[in-house]
Scaffold this motif. Structure first.
Motif, PDB file in Angstrom:
ATOM      1  N   HIS A 127       0.864  -1.180   0.000  1.00 42.40           N
ATOM      2  CA  HIS A 127       0.000   0.000   0.000  1.00 42.40           C
ATOM      3  C   HIS A 127       0.900   1.230   0.000  1.00 42.40           C
ATOM      4  N   PRO A 128       1.008   1.911  -1.152  1.00 42.66           N
ATOM      5  CA  PRO A 128       1.924   3.040  -1.230  1.00 42.66           C
ATOM      6  C   PRO A 128       1.492   4.184  -0.319  1.00 42.66           C
ATOM      7  N   SER A 129       2.492   4.926   0.161  1.00 39.55           N
ATOM      8  CA  SER A 129       2.207   6.081   1.001  1.00 39.55           C
ATOM      9  C   SER A 129       1.611   7.190   0.142  1.00 39.55           C
ATOM     10  N   LYS A 130       1.067   8.188   0.818  1.00 37.62           N
ATOM     11  CA  LYS A 130       0.484   9.333   0.122  1.00 37.62           C
ATOM     12  C   LYS A 130       1.540   9.998  -0.766  1.00 37.62           C
ATOM     13  N   GLU A 131       2.767  10.080  -0.235  1.00 37.92           N
ATOM     14  CA  GLU A 131       3.852  10.728  -0.977  1.00 37.92           C
ATOM     15  C   GLU A 131       4.118   9.999  -2.288  1.00 37.92           C
ATOM     16  N   ILE A 132       4.152   8.686  -2.213  1.00 36.15           N
ATOM     17  CA  ILE A 132       4.429   7.911  -3.416  1.00 36.15           C
ATOM     18  C   ILE A 132       3.281   8.034  -4.412  1.00 36.15           C
ATOM     19  N   ILE A 133       2.056   8.001  -3.896  1.00 37.96           N
ATOM     20  CA  ILE A 133       0.894   8.114  -4.788  1.00 37.96           C
ATOM     21  C   ILE A 133       0.923   9.447  -5.522  1.00 37.96           C
ATOM     22  N   GLN A 134       1.300  10.515  -4.817  1.00 35.23           N
ATOM     23  CA  GLN A 134       1.288  11.839  -5.430  1.00 35.23           C
ATOM     24  C   GLN A 134       2.534  12.115  -6.257  1.00 35.23           C
ATOM     25  N   SER A 135       3.523  11.230  -6.141  1.00 37.13           N
ATOM     26  CA  SER A 135       4.749  11.444  -6.906  1.00 37.13           C
ATOM     27  C   SER A 135       4.567  10.839  -8.297  1.00 37.13           C
ATOM     28  N   ASN A 136       5.633  10.813  -9.060  1.00 27.50           N
ATOM     29  CA  ASN A 136       5.566  10.333 -10.421  1.00 27.50           C
ATOM     30  C   ASN A 136       5.891   8.843 -10.536  1.00 27.50           C
ATOM     31  N   VAL A 137       5.859   8.143  -9.432  1.00 26.65           N
ATOM     32  CA  VAL A 137       6.179   6.713  -9.452  1.00 26.65           C
ATOM     33  C   VAL A 137       5.029   5.948 -10.084  1.00 26.65           C
ATOM     34  N   ILE A 138       5.385   4.889 -10.808  1.00 22.25           N
ATOM     35  CA  ILE A 138       4.363   4.099 -11.500  1.00 22.25           C
ATOM     36  C   ILE A 138       3.330   3.552 -10.516  1.00 22.25           C
ATOM     37  N   SER A 139       2.072   3.568 -10.933  1.00 20.58           N
ATOM     38  CA  SER A 139       0.987   3.158 -10.056  1.00 20.58           C
ATOM     39  C   SER A 139       0.761   1.658 -10.092  1.00 20.58           C
ATOM     40  N   ARG A 140       0.161   1.160  -9.015  1.00 22.27           N
ATOM     41  CA  ARG A 140      -0.114  -0.271  -8.920  1.00 22.27           C
ATOM     42  C   ARG A 140      -1.027  -0.726 -10.049  1.00 22.27           C
ATOM     43  N   TRP A 141      -2.003   0.093 -10.398  1.00 20.97           N
ATOM     44  CA  TRP A 141      -2.962  -0.334 -11.416  1.00 20.97           C
ATOM     45  C   TRP A 141      -2.280  -0.565 -12.758  1.00 20.97           C
ATOM     46  N   ALA A 142      -1.258   0.239 -13.056  1.00 24.86           N
ATOM     47  CA  ALA A 142      -0.553   0.090 -14.332  1.00 24.86           C
ATOM     48  C   ALA A 142       0.257  -1.205 -14.356  1.00 24.86           C
ATOM     49  N   VAL A 143       0.876  -1.537 -13.244  1.00 24.20           N
ATOM     50  CA  VAL A 143       1.654  -2.780 -13.161  1.00 24.20           C
ATOM     51  C   VAL A 143       0.720  -3.982 -13.276  1.00 24.20           C
TER      52      VAL A 143
END
Lengths: 495, 136
Positions: free
Chosen positions: A325-341
């Motif tokens: 479960h990514p942190s808020k920071e990761i979700i708001q950053s440019n890191v690839i999202s779980r749904w895309a993977v």
């Protein structure tokens, strides 16, 4: 007596030596003369003891001829409940197992059973780490050997096992999952023996320790469903449905009692290897959008290239939904999202059977969603994959929604209302928590087939469902206020 | 013995000395060709770190040893011109070994092998990438 260079781990040319290997070998080099009798009678200092333990571990793993004398030495000198020794083997298993040479590998399993015999400290963790080392979708001889060895060790140590609920249920989870893949393989004497061991172990656990099995929760049903074709499991299913009292567990009178229990997250670690976990966490924590292509190719090459290996995609999807479960920071950053993977993983399924199971893995937490015990982060990836595929990849949106409704109608026909409530609860929670602003994005989407739009509308506004859902919410807020474990509210600001 | 200092690829400048110590990830591997009478194997790979990438020349058994996704530690390597190409290699006095897989971030530009290097304004004996030229 000479020790061959690198008797512990296999190294390819140009591969750096592993730190653990180096320290164990160093300890052995320093102390090997002290490993033969007469053994000193003085009590070693903590650092001396640690070094001695490492030397003994190295010798036990690489010199099977000296097993008897080394074991004597180990038992005589252990003053910490074998803590350091077991921890050493645990580190080896977690960090180096794939590189272990055949002799150390055999010795490691042997030592594990010896440590169970003395109820060594942390041997439960060692067993669980070894269970993780049975690779999913890997039908090569060494992997099947490990599977059989662990099944034998656990079956032979039943009295120890029934006092270790975590190990017992973890082993059940693993063997149930593996059996689904092994049963579909072509027969052969080694494989038949393995299947017999697995079936025997699982049935024994289910029939004798069902009260403990309940602790696995709803994913137990998911695992058992794939085994319906096996006669012993068909019998079990008959009893689960028609004669639940046979299991003699207070609190279990219907499948709904199991659906209600959320599967603790640690079970989902069991079916992905330590390296796979590290790579997935790295991908989802650090890799930015657009850069994921290379990593996906490498991951697929390593884990999804052999025939039948795509079966592990199911387990990867459960891991991503439940354990990362990514942190808020990761979700708001440019890191690839779980749904895309997850979208990429679904596309990687070559056969319908695996694709269907993968989709079920993605939606499983929707089916029994309960806002008070389940996390919005378990169901978020599926929703985002559905809406993010609009309008460029409508086939994905269609495929997932069709599947979802198919599952609602057919997963458990007798308990369809429970599942419908779960899915409705999931949709409502996703809107309430702001994962999507509203479901208008789907209902007013002219690219979405009229059939699906109507089906969605009807499902969401079914008066019977809505009123039942309201009742449940009232019930839950009344009775379960104090049980709302502080699940952190993941309030996203979706752009 | 000289203490090794680890550098980032963006700081690569061509030199005759074998002083490059860097940890990189192998991004893409070219095909292996056999050269000369002895049929020496040669292969060029794209390696990278978080700051830049570069073309890495592999010789002989190195060609089969490394694959895309491998994290590689290069010690005492050389970054120099060979047949008009700027390449990073282990060289005779350097070494290269695999230390991991996958878990490293990287960029695919700039490629230091494609840089134009010019004498530094303030220190003409030193080469710097044209883009990093400091004002006098």
């Amino acid at each position: 007596m000479t020790v061959p260079t690198n008797p512990l781990l296999h190294y390819n040319p140009y591969e750096a030596k592993h730190q653990l290997d180096l320290s164990l070998a160093k300890a052995y080099l320093l102390l090997h003369s002290q490993l033969k009798p007469p053994f000193p009678l003085t009590i070693p200092s903590p650092s001396e003891y640690a070094l001695l333990t490492q030397a003994l571990a190295f010798s036990l793993l690489t010199q099977p001829d000296l097993t008897k004398i080394n074991l004597k030495h180990l038992h005589a000198s252990a003053t910490d409940g074998y803590d350091i020794f077991t921890t050493t083997l645990l580190n080896l298993t977690d960090n180096c197992y794939p590189k272990l040479l055949p002799v150390p590998r055999t010795q490691l399993l042997f030592l594990c059973s010896q440590l169970i015999n003395v109820a060594a400290f942390k041997v439960d963790s060692l067993v669980i780490s070894l269970l993780r080392r049975i690779n999913g979708g890997d039908f090569t001889e060494p992997n099947l050997w490990l599977c059989a060895e662990l099944a034998k060790i656990l079956s032979d140590n039943w009295d120890w096992l029934i006092d270790e609920p975590l190990v017992l249920t973890s082993a059940l989870f693993v063997f149930l999952r593996l059996l689904a893949d092994h049963y579909r393989l072509v027969s052969g004497p080694q494989l038949d023996e393995l299947k017999r061991l697995e079936i025997s172990f699982c049935i024994r656990v289910l029939r004798n320790c069902f009260h403990l099995c309940l602790g696995i929760g709803r994913d137990l049903i998911r695992l058992l469903q794939d085994l319906f074709v096996i006669p012993e499991f068909k019998e079990l299913w008959k009893d689960l449905i028609c004669d639940p009292c046979k299991f003699g567990v207070l609190g279990f009178s219907d499948l709904c009692d199991i659906y209600r229990i959320k599967t603790p997250r640690h079970y989902f670690l069991l079916r992905i290897s330590q390296e796979m976990e590290a790579q997935l966490r790295f991908l989802l924590t650090h890799v930015k959008w657009v850069n994921q292509q290379r990593y996906q190719v490498w991951f697929a090459k390593k884990y999804l290239s052999l025939p039948g290996s795509e079966t592990v995609i199911v387990d990867v999807i459960r891991f991503i939904c439940q354990c990362y479960h990514p942190s808020k920071e990761i979700i708001q950053s440019n890191v690839i999202s779980r749904w895309a993977v997850i979208g990429w993983l679904l596309k990687s399924c070559k056969r319908n059977y695996f694709e269907a199971n993968a989709k079920l893995a993605l939606f499983y937490d929707w089916l029994f969603f309960n806002d008070t015990i389940d996390s919005i982060m378990d169901i978020e990836p599926a929703m985002l994959l559905i809406v993010s595929s609009v309008p460029q990849y409508m086939e994905i949106t269609h495929c997932l929604l069709e599947f979802l409704f198919l599952v609602v109608d057919n997963y458990d026909v007798q308990r369809k209302n429970v599942i419908a409530k779960g899915v409705l609860g999931a949709f409502n929670a996703l809107v309430k928590r702001g994962v999507v602003h509203s479901l208008e994005v789907l209902m007013n989407c002219d690219k979405l087939s009229p059939f699906l739009r109507e089906k969605l509308s009807k499902f969401l506004f079914d008066k019977a469902l809505v009123s039942q859902e309201k009742e449940i919410i009232q019930m839950q807020s009344g009775d379960h206020q104090d049980q709302i474990a502080g699940m952190p509210e993941q309030a996203h600001q979706w752009l | 013995m000289q203490k090794q200092s680890w550098m980032k690829l963006k700081d690569l400048t061509p030199a005759a000395s074998n002083s490059i110590n860097a940890t990189v990830i192998l991004v893409e591997k070219g095909s292996t060709i056999e050269e000369g009478k002895e049929k020496t194997k040669k292969c060029v790979a794209l390696v990278a770190d978080e700051t830049a990438c570069v073309n890495f020349q592999m010789w002989g058994a190195e060609c089969e040893a490394f694959h895309p996704g491998d994290i590689i530690r290069i010690s005492k390597g050389i970054f120099s011109r060979h047949k008009n190409k700027l390449l990073l290699r282990a060289g005779k006095r350097g070494s290269v070994e695999k230390v991991g897989e996958f878990t490293m971030l990287f960029v695919e530009s700039p490629n230091m092998s494609e840089m134009r290097y010019v004498p530094d304004t303030n220190l003409p004996s030193k080469l710097v990438p044209e883009s990093q030229l400091t004002k006098p």
